[in-house]
Design a protein around this motif. Structure first.
Motif, PDB file in Angstrom:
ATOM      1  N   GLY A 193       0.990 -11.178 -12.928  1.00 46.07           N
ATOM      2  CA  GLY A 193       0.595 -12.206 -11.974  1.00 46.07           C
ATOM      3  C   GLY A 193       0.882 -11.831 -10.533  1.00 46.07           C
ATOM      4  N   GLY A 194       1.143 -10.570 -10.295  1.00 46.43           N
ATOM      5  CA  GLY A 194       1.346 -10.102  -8.941  1.00 46.43           C
ATOM      6  C   GLY A 194       2.734 -10.282  -8.385  1.00 46.43           C
ATOM      7  N   ASN A 204       0.872  -1.162   0.000  1.00 48.97           N
ATOM      8  CA  ASN A 204       0.000   0.000   0.000  1.00 48.97           C
ATOM      9  C   ASN A 204       0.915   1.218   0.000  1.00 48.97           C
ATOM     10  N   VAL A 205       0.538   2.224  -0.751  1.00 54.95           N
ATOM     11  CA  VAL A 205       1.301   3.463  -0.804  1.00 54.95           C
ATOM     12  C   VAL A 205       0.332   4.613  -0.569  1.00 54.95           C
ATOM     13  N   PHE A 262      -2.675  -1.760  -3.747  1.00 58.08           N
ATOM     14  CA  PHE A 262      -2.369  -2.485  -4.974  1.00 58.08           C
ATOM     15  C   PHE A 262      -3.214  -3.748  -5.136  1.00 58.08           C
ATOM     16  N   GLU A 263      -3.862  -4.188  -4.073  1.00 59.12           N
ATOM     17  CA  GLU A 263      -4.740  -5.351  -4.199  1.00 59.12           C
ATOM     18  C   GLU A 263      -5.895  -5.072  -5.160  1.00 59.12           C
ATOM     19  N   VAL A 290       0.672  -4.782 -14.437  1.00 53.88           N
ATOM     20  CA  VAL A 290       0.745  -3.464 -13.818  1.00 53.88           C
ATOM     21  C   VAL A 290       2.126  -2.889 -14.146  1.00 53.88           C
ATOM     22  N   LEU A 291       2.134  -1.705 -14.725  1.00 53.02           N
ATOM     23  CA  LEU A 291       3.377  -1.030 -15.079  1.00 53.02           C
ATOM     24  C   LEU A 291       3.600   0.103 -14.089  1.00 53.02           C
ATOM     25  N   ILE A 292       4.720   0.028 -13.368  1.00 49.66           N
ATOM     26  CA  ILE A 292       5.059   1.015 -12.343  1.00 49.66           C
ATOM     27  C   ILE A 292       6.299   1.771 -12.815  1.00 49.66           C
TER      28      ILE A 292
END
Length: 169
Positions: free
Chosen positions: A137-138, A12-13, A23-24, A32-34
């Motif tokens: 896939g997390g 979590n941010v 992020f869940e 997800v691209l960070i």
């Protein structure tokens, strides 16, 4: 070092307004691209425009993009979150979330970035603005240099397995 059991969903941010960003929420998302971003970097226009093009090319179940402003590289992200987010929206049409400003290296590194670096198998420091991490896939993380344009990552997004897995994100 992080345990194998950790995944993106364990983090979590804070968003730019200081609210928790979980992020869940991306449990069913293919990828997800960070990205660590800096609006005054010489490559900001290209990166932001290509990131937004990816955002528009894929729906939320296929690709999420989350940006993290960082001022650790040449002081190229000096503004407040309000200045950063409004500039990105106005100049580049950005519609993906921009989180609160973070550090990505050093003792005050955002824990998410420490995990991304370790999970990617490239645990060293981030070298510059617009380093990218694709999380599939997390927990499968691929790290891309700042020299890699967002459009060059598209094939990896396309080939990511469909979401709907039961594992930890």
């Amino acid at each position: 070092m992080y345990s194998r059991g950790l995944g993106l969903g364990d983090f979590n941010v804070l968003d730019g307004e200081g609210n928790p960003f979980l992020f869940e929420q991306f449990n069913q998302c293919r990828a997800v691209l960070i990205v660590n971003v800096a609006s005054q970097c010489s490559t900001a226009e290209r990166n932001y425009l290509e990131l937004q093009a990816l955002r528009e090319a894929y729906d939320e179940e296929e690709l999420a993009i989350v940006a993290f402003p960082c001022n650790q590289f040449g002081g190229q992200e000096p503004g407040s979150w309000q200045e950063i987010s409004s500039s990105a929206e106005r100049r580049f049409g950005v519609t993906f979330p921009i989180m609160g400003k973070v550090e990505v290296n050093g003792l005050r590194s955002q824990p998410l970035f420490a995990w991304l670096k370790a999970a990617s198998g490239v645990p060293g420091n981030i070298e510059w603005n617009f380093t990218k991490f694709l999380v599939v896939g997390g927990n499968h993380v691929t790290r891309y240099s700042h020299e890699v344009n967002p459009s060059q990552i598209e094939q990896d997004i396309i080939s990511a397995p469909s979401a709907g897995y039961e594992g930890d994100l």
